[in-house]
Motif scaffolding. Sequence first.
Motif: not given
Length: 130
Positions: A63-70, A74-77, A85-88
């Motif tokens: 899981i990535y959290v960038n500087a903009k808060g996005e 796995d590289k899917e926004k 939902k995906k983690l569940s």
Amino acid sequence: MPKYKKQRKRFDEINVIPFIDIMLVLLVMVLTTATFIKQGVIPIDLPSAKASTKEELKKEITIYVNAKGELFIDKEKVNLEALEKKLSEISKEQTVVLRSDKESKFQDFVSVMDILKRLKHEQLYIVTKE
């Protein structure tokens, strides 16, 4: 007394061969080190056994959290709802790696941690830089 004529040698060019040798040695060292860092372990030849079962290797979820808060999984926004939902849908024993930008809001980090805690994911790694 004999007279000796002084000879002067001019430096019209620089000998670069020792420099090239040093650079090649440094290149080999960097490539060798990079290979071990990428693999994480020194490669070994494992012994074989007749009565063994092949265990399914679980790929880690990042899981990535960038500087903009996005948020990205796995590289899917994704947004928070889609992330939950995906983690569940994945196993609770699945390894989750969280990479958060140092400039991101702390609230974004806390929101992701809250989702992971609510879904009872305990195999969590938070990646930092030394």
